[in-house]
Write a protein that holds these residues in place. Structure first.
Motif, PDB file in Angstrom:
ATOM      1  N   MET A 192      -5.948   0.987  -4.295  1.00  0.00           N
ATOM      2  CA  MET A 192      -4.919   2.033  -4.264  1.00  0.00           C
ATOM      3  C   MET A 192      -4.128   2.061  -5.581  1.00  0.00           C
ATOM      4  O   MET A 192      -3.826   3.141  -6.099  1.00  0.00           O
ATOM      5  CB  MET A 192      -3.985   1.804  -3.076  1.00  0.00           C
ATOM      6  CG  MET A 192      -3.000   2.914  -2.872  1.00  0.00           C
ATOM      7  SD  MET A 192      -3.809   4.485  -2.489  1.00  0.00           S
ATOM      8  CE  MET A 192      -2.494   5.294  -1.609  1.00  0.00           C
ATOM      9  N   GLU A 247       1.112   4.939  -2.085  1.00  0.00           N
ATOM     10  CA  GLU A 247       0.952   6.155  -1.294  1.00  0.00           C
ATOM     11  C   GLU A 247       2.121   7.116  -1.581  1.00  0.00           C
ATOM     12  O   GLU A 247       1.914   8.315  -1.798  1.00  0.00           O
ATOM     13  CB  GLU A 247       0.909   5.772   0.187  1.00  0.00           C
ATOM     14  CG  GLU A 247       0.418   6.833   1.109  1.00  0.00           C
ATOM     15  CD  GLU A 247       0.223   6.279   2.512  1.00  0.00           C
ATOM     16  OE1 GLU A 247      -0.811   6.613   3.110  1.00  0.00           O
ATOM     17  OE2 GLU A 247       1.090   5.521   3.001  1.00  0.00           O
ATOM     18  N   TYR A 281       0.841  -1.200   0.000  1.00  0.00           N
ATOM     19  CA  TYR A 281       0.000   0.000   0.000  1.00  0.00           C
ATOM     20  C   TYR A 281       0.876   1.250   0.000  1.00  0.00           C
ATOM     21  O   TYR A 281       0.626   2.202  -0.748  1.00  0.00           O
ATOM     22  CB  TYR A 281      -0.925  -0.020   1.219  1.00  0.00           C
ATOM     23  CG  TYR A 281      -1.824   1.176   1.314  1.00  0.00           C
ATOM     24  CD1 TYR A 281      -3.055   1.199   0.678  1.00  0.00           C
ATOM     25  CD2 TYR A 281      -1.445   2.301   2.046  1.00  0.00           C
ATOM     26  CE1 TYR A 281      -3.892   2.301   0.755  1.00  0.00           C
ATOM     27  CE2 TYR A 281      -2.277   3.413   2.126  1.00  0.00           C
ATOM     28  CZ  TYR A 281      -3.484   3.399   1.479  1.00  0.00           C
ATOM     29  OH  TYR A 281      -4.304   4.490   1.548  1.00  0.00           O
TER      30      TYR A 281
END
Length: 154
Positions: free
Chosen positions: A137, A30, A26
Motif C-alpha cells: 500500500m 488509504e 494501512y
C-alpha cells in the motif's frame, strides 16, 4: 460515483491478525489516496482455493495480475510506478495484486504449468502477509506521488 483507477489486493488470511496497528498503518495510506483517482480495495479470502478462483475471475476480465512472491523480480520504487501504471493501462484501469497466506502463494498460481503471471518481490526479507499488504500500500501511494511529481519520493 467517482471513476478512476482500481487496484485490488487479494490476500489469504484474517483482516488484521488481532493487531490494531496493522489496520491503522494501512488506513494511513488509504486516507492519503482518497483525493487521487486511485482506489485501492482489499479482498480477504478464507483459503487458497477461494483465492485461486478469484484470481482466475480477474484474469477472465483481462485484469493484469501481479503475484507478490520471494522469487519475483525486485525493482526500485520508480520502476514499480512505471510497471503499476503500465499494468493499469493494459487492464482497462484495473489491476490485481495477490498476497499469499502464511504458507505463501498456492502452487496453482505460481507453479509449473500455471498461467504466465507477473511475479514481484517487495524485498529479499520475509514479512507476514499482513505486513506485506502495508508495504504494498505504501508503494502504491508512493507510485501515485511519483507520477504526480510531488516531493514525497526523494
Amino acid at each position: 460515483m467517482k471513476m478512476g483507477l482500481e487496484v485490488k489486493i487479494r490476500i489469504v488470511g484474517r483482516k488484521n491478525g488481532g493487531e490494531p496497528w496493522l489496520e491503522s498503518s494501512y488506513s494511513t495510506y488509504e486516507k492519503r489516496l482518497k483525493p487521487t483517482n486511485l482506489q485501492v480495495t482489499t479482498q480477504w479470502h478464507k483459503n487458497d482455493d477461494d483465492l485461486v478462483k478469484a484470481v482466475e475471475g480477474d484474469e477472465a476480465k483481462n485484469h493484469p495480475v501481479v503475484l507478490l512472491d520471494p522469487l519475483g523480480k525486485m525493482c526500485t520504487s520508480e520502476k514499480f510506478c512505471d510497471g503499476m501504471y503500465k499494468w493499469l493501462e493494459e487492464g482497462g484501469s484495473r489491476l490485481t495484486f495477490v498476497i499469499g497466506g502464511a504458507e505463501g502463494l498456492p502452487e496453482e498460481l505460481r507453479g509449473v504449468g500455471a498461467r504466465r503471471r507477473n511475479l514481484l518481490s517487495l524485498s529479499s526479507l520475509t514479512f507476514t502477509h499482513q505486513f506485506a499488504r502495508i508495504l504494498l500500500m505504501e508503494q502504491i501511494y508512493r507510485a501515485s506521488e511519483i507520477r504526480k511529481g510531488s516531493g514525497y519520493h526523494k
